[in-house]
Design a protein around this motif. Structure first.
Motif, PDB file in Angstrom:
ATOM      1  N   ASN A   1       9.472  58.012  25.095  1.00 20.54           N
ATOM      2  CA  ASN A   1      10.568  57.191  24.814  1.00 20.54           C
ATOM      3  C   ASN A   1       9.961  56.315  23.636  1.00 20.54           C
ATOM      4  O   ASN A   1      10.836  55.570  22.934  1.00 20.54           O
ATOM      5  CB  ASN A   1      10.569  56.373  25.948  1.00 20.54           C
ATOM      6  CG  ASN A   1      11.732  55.360  25.807  1.00 20.54           C
ATOM      7  OD1 ASN A   1      11.391  54.139  25.802  1.00 20.54           O
ATOM      8  ND2 ASN A   1      13.106  55.709  25.414  1.00 20.54           N
ATOM      9  N   ARG A   2       8.723  56.295  23.468  1.00 23.08           N
ATOM     10  CA  ARG A   2       8.065  55.218  22.171  1.00 23.08           C
ATOM     11  C   ARG A   2       7.982  55.941  21.240  1.00 23.08           C
ATOM     12  O   ARG A   2       7.462  55.315  20.178  1.00 23.08           O
ATOM     13  CB  ARG A   2       6.904  54.627  23.147  1.00 23.08           C
ATOM     14  CG  ARG A   2       7.120  53.382  24.012  1.00 23.08           C
ATOM     15  CD  ARG A   2       8.466  52.642  23.456  1.00 23.08           C
ATOM     16  NE  ARG A   2       8.491  51.441  24.164  1.00 23.08           N
ATOM     17  CZ  ARG A   2       8.245  50.191  24.111  1.00 23.08           C
ATOM     18  NH1 ARG A   2       7.641  49.619  23.121  1.00 23.08           N
ATOM     19  NH2 ARG A   2       8.648  49.224  25.288  1.00 23.08           N
TER      20      ARG A   2
ATOM     21  N   HIS B   1       5.487  58.314  20.555  1.00 20.86           N
ATOM     22  CA  HIS B   1       3.930  58.540  20.132  1.00 20.86           C
ATOM     23  C   HIS B   1       3.739  59.863  20.179  1.00 20.86           C
ATOM     24  O   HIS B   1       3.308  60.531  21.154  1.00 20.86           O
ATOM     25  CB  HIS B   1       3.176  57.471  21.336  1.00 20.86           C
ATOM     26  CG  HIS B   1       3.608  56.040  21.210  1.00 20.86           C
ATOM     27  ND1 HIS B   1       3.348  55.250  20.146  1.00 20.86           N
ATOM     28  CD2 HIS B   1       3.767  55.416  22.405  1.00 20.86           C
ATOM     29  CE1 HIS B   1       3.714  54.316  20.467  1.00 20.86           C
ATOM     30  NE2 HIS B   1       3.937  54.268  21.799  1.00 20.86           N
TER      31      HIS B   1
ATOM     32  N   ASP C   1      17.664  47.880  26.463  1.00 18.05           N
ATOM     33  CA  ASP C   1      16.287  48.688  26.419  1.00 18.05           C
ATOM     34  C   ASP C   1      15.584  48.459  27.500  1.00 18.05           C
ATOM     35  O   ASP C   1      15.215  47.365  27.922  1.00 18.05           O
ATOM     36  CB  ASP C   1      15.730  47.844  25.197  1.00 18.05           C
ATOM     37  CG  ASP C   1      14.393  48.818  24.472  1.00 18.05           C
ATOM     38  OD1 ASP C   1      14.025  48.340  23.723  1.00 18.05           O
ATOM     39  OD2 ASP C   1      14.022  49.775  25.328  1.00 18.05           O
TER      40      ASP C   1
ATOM     41  N   TYR D   1       9.206  54.974  34.337  1.00 22.77           N
ATOM     42  CA  TYR D   1       9.440  55.837  33.000  1.00 22.77           C
ATOM     43  C   TYR D   1       9.363  57.470  33.728  1.00 22.77           C
ATOM     44  O   TYR D   1       9.472  58.472  32.957  1.00 22.77           O
ATOM     45  CB  TYR D   1       8.202  55.846  32.068  1.00 22.77           C
ATOM     46  CG  TYR D   1       8.457  54.797  31.113  1.00 22.77           C
ATOM     47  CD1 TYR D   1       9.654  55.094  29.891  1.00 22.77           C
ATOM     48  CD2 TYR D   1       7.774  53.539  30.959  1.00 22.77           C
ATOM     49  CE1 TYR D   1       9.838  54.086  28.966  1.00 22.77           C
ATOM     50  CE2 TYR D   1       8.274  52.786  29.927  1.00 22.77           C
ATOM     51  CZ  TYR D   1       9.353  53.039  28.990  1.00 22.77           C
ATOM     52  OH  TYR D   1       9.453  52.207  28.158  1.00 22.77           O
TER      53      TYR D   1
ATOM     54  N   GLN E   1       2.438  54.707  27.224  1.00 19.29           N
ATOM     55  CA  GLN E   1       3.468  53.713  26.753  1.00 19.29           C
ATOM     56  C   GLN E   1       3.306  53.117  25.366  1.00 19.29           C
ATOM     57  O   GLN E   1       3.922  52.702  24.584  1.00 19.29           O
ATOM     58  CB  GLN E   1       4.001  52.859  27.935  1.00 19.29           C
ATOM     59  CG  GLN E   1       5.531  52.530  27.626  1.00 19.29           C
ATOM     60  CD  GLN E   1       5.539  51.245  27.018  1.00 19.29           C
ATOM     61  OE1 GLN E   1       4.344  50.495  27.018  1.00 19.29           O
ATOM     62  NE2 GLN E   1       6.488  50.659  26.811  1.00 19.29           N
ATOM     63  N   ARG E   2       1.993  52.704  25.450  1.00 20.17           N
ATOM     64  CA  ARG E   2       1.681  51.717  24.286  1.00 20.17           C
ATOM     65  C   ARG E   2       1.074  52.691  23.006  1.00 20.17           C
ATOM     66  O   ARG E   2       0.541  52.088  21.868  1.00 20.17           O
ATOM     67  CB  ARG E   2       0.663  50.924  24.635  1.00 20.17           C
ATOM     68  CG  ARG E   2       1.166  49.494  25.377  1.00 20.17           C
ATOM     69  CD  ARG E   2       2.492  49.009  24.707  1.00 20.17           C
ATOM     70  NE  ARG E   2       2.677  47.868  25.342  1.00 20.17           N
ATOM     71  CZ  ARG E   2       2.575  46.649  25.046  1.00 20.17           C
ATOM     72  NH1 ARG E   2       1.447  46.279  24.294  1.00 20.17           N
ATOM     73  NH2 ARG E   2       3.267  45.622  25.738  1.00 20.17           N
TER      74      ARG E   2
ATOM     75  N   ARG F   1      15.688  57.182  21.941  1.00 14.80           N
ATOM     76  CA  ARG F   1      15.365  56.312  20.899  1.00 14.80           C
ATOM     77  C   ARG F   1      15.440  57.018  19.484  1.00 14.80           C
ATOM     78  O   ARG F   1      14.977  56.522  18.503  1.00 14.80           O
ATOM     79  CB  ARG F   1      13.731  55.970  21.323  1.00 14.80           C
ATOM     80  CG  ARG F   1      13.583  55.095  22.361  1.00 14.80           C
ATOM     81  CD  ARG F   1      13.987  53.517  21.762  1.00 14.80           C
ATOM     82  NE  ARG F   1      13.798  52.496  22.793  1.00 14.80           N
ATOM     83  CZ  ARG F   1      12.550  51.890  22.751  1.00 14.80           C
ATOM     84  NH1 ARG F   1      11.933  52.020  21.715  1.00 14.80           N
ATOM     85  NH2 ARG F   1      12.113  50.869  23.470  1.00 14.80           N
TER      86      ARG F   1
ATOM     87  N   SER G   1      12.205  48.739  27.628  1.00 14.90           N
ATOM     88  CA  SER G   1      11.279  47.942  27.351  1.00 14.90           C
ATOM     89  C   SER G   1      11.270  46.602  27.926  1.00 14.90           C
ATOM     90  O   SER G   1      10.286  45.808  27.977  1.00 14.90           O
ATOM     91  CB  SER G   1      10.835  47.917  25.918  1.00 14.90           C
ATOM     92  OG  SER G   1      11.617  47.332  25.004  1.00 14.90           O
TER      93      SER G   1
END
Length: 315
Positions: A197-198, A200, A6, A188, A164-165, A231, A8
Motif C-alpha cells: 500500500n505504501r 515500498h 486514506d 493492513y 509500512q514505513r 495507491r 494512513s
C-alpha cells in the motif's frame, strides 16, 4: 474524491494539545524539555515524581521520549516507576525506543524496564523502534529478549510497522530473528499488504522472498494487490502479479484490485490489471464494480478504457 479516506489517517497522529493538556505539572514540563536544573527544583520541593496525566503520562516517559539521559537518571534516582503505564507511548521504554534513543533504552533496561510491556499506540517497545526505523534500538531490544512476534498496537506487530514505513534493514533484522512474515492483523492484514500500500518495492521483494503469501486475505484492502492498486503503485502491482497474485481476488473495501485502481483514476494500473485478466464486470465492493467507481470519481479516460474493454469482451 474517494469515499474511503486514506487508511494512513488511522495511523498514529499526535493530538494538538494546549500546554495544560500536554503537561500536568512543572516536573513533566521540565522533563520533556530536558532541563536538568529546572527538574531538580520541583523534586527538591517534594514534587510527586510519579504523577500521572498528559500525553506522556509521567515525567520519566517525557524525558525518555526526548532522549534526555541525565534527566532520566535523576528521575530514577528519585524513585520514578520505570514500568508505569499510561499516555500515548504506554511506558518510558516504548517512548525512548520510538525516539531511537539508544543510551536511554539501555539505561531503562539495566534498571529493570519490562521489555515486553504492552500498551500505548505502538503496543510495545520493539514495535515503536521498528516503526521509527531505529536499527540499533531494534537490535538491542531483540538481544535483550523482546518478543519479535508479539501482537498489539496500531500496526499489529513490529514487522508490519517496519514494512509500512519502508525500513528495509529493520525488516531484514526482524525476519532473521524469526518474525512471522504472514502474521495477520485487522488493519493492513499483514506486512506484505502494508508495504504494498505504501509502494515500498524493496520491502515487498524481501517479504515475498521470505515466504509472504501473495494472496493471503484480510485487512482493509483485502489483499496486497488491492492495497498496491489503491495507491497506484505500478511497479509493486507488476511484482505482485508476476509472483502469482490473483488479479480477481475478492474482498476488502473495494472488492477487487480493478475497482481500487479505478476509484483513484490510475490509468496505467487499470490497464495492467485488464491485460492480466481482471474481470471488468466483477461485482462487489463499495462501488459495486470498477466502471461505477471510475464514474463516481469523474475519471473519464478510465471510464472509456473500461467500456472499451467491456465491448471487446462482448464482441
Amino acid at each position: 474524491m474517494s469515499a474511503m479516506s486514506d487508511v494512513s489517517s488511522r495511523m498514529i497522529s499526535k493530538p494538538t494539545n494546549t500546554e495544560g493538556e500536554r503537561y500536568i505539572n512543572a516536573l513533566q514540563t521540565a522533563s520533556d524539555g530536558g532541563h536538568n536544573r529546572v527538574v531538580q527544583t520541583p523534586l527538591e520541593k517534594g514534587a510527586n515524581v510519579n504523577a500521572q496525566g498528559g500525553v506522556y503520562s509521567n515525567a520519566l516517559q517525557a524525558a525518555s521520549q526526548g532522549g534526555y539521559e541525565k534527566v532520566v537518571h535523576m528521575l530514577l534516582e528519585k524513585g520514578a516507576d520505570i514500568n508505569a503505564q499510561g499516555g500515548d507511548y504506554g511506558n518510558a521504554l516504548q517512548a525512548a525506543s520510538q525516539g531511537g534513543h539508544e543510551k536511554v533504552v539501555q539505561t531503562l533496561l539495566e534498571k529493570g524496564a519490562d521489555i515486553n510491556a504492552q500498551g500505548g499506540d505502538y503496543g510495545n517497545a520493539l514495535q515503536a523502534a521498528s516503526q521509527g526505523g531505529h536499527e540499533k534500538v531494534v537490535q538491542t531490544l531483540l538481544e535483550k529478549g523482546a518478543d519479535v512476534n508479539v501482537e498489539g498496537g496500531v500496526y499489529g506487530n513490529a514487522l508490519q510497522a517496519a514494512s509500512q514505513r519502508g525500513h528495509e534493514k529493520v525488516v531484514q533484522t526482524l525476519l532473521e530473528k524469526g518474525a512471522d512474515v504472514n502474521a495477520e492483523d485487522a488493519h493492513y492484514g499483514n506486512a506484505l499488504q502494508a508495504a504494498s500500500n505504501r509502494g515500498h518495492e524493496k520491502v515487498v521483494q524481501t517479504l515475498l522472498e521470505k515466504g509472504a503469501d501473495v494472496n493471503v486475505e484480510g485487512g482493509v484492502y483485502g489483499n496486497a494487490l488491492q492495497a498496491a492498486s489503491q495507491r497506484g503503485h505500478e511497479k509493486v502491482v507488476q511484482t505482485l502479479l508476476e509472483k502469482g497474485a490473483d488479479v480477481n481476488a475478492q474482498g476488502g473495501f473495494y472488492g477487487n484490485a480493478l475497482q481500487a485502481a479505478s476509484d483513484r483514476g490510475y490509468k496505467k494500473v487499470v490497464q495492467t490489471l485488464l491485460e492480466k485478466g481482471a474481470d471488468v464486470n466483477a461485482q462487489g465492493g463499495h462501488y459495486g464494480n470498477a466502471l461505477q467507481a471510475a464514474s463516481e470519481g469523474g475519471y473519464e479516460k478510465v471510464v472509456q478504457m473500461l467500456r472499451r474493454h467491456k465491448e471487446v469482451i462482448r464482441g
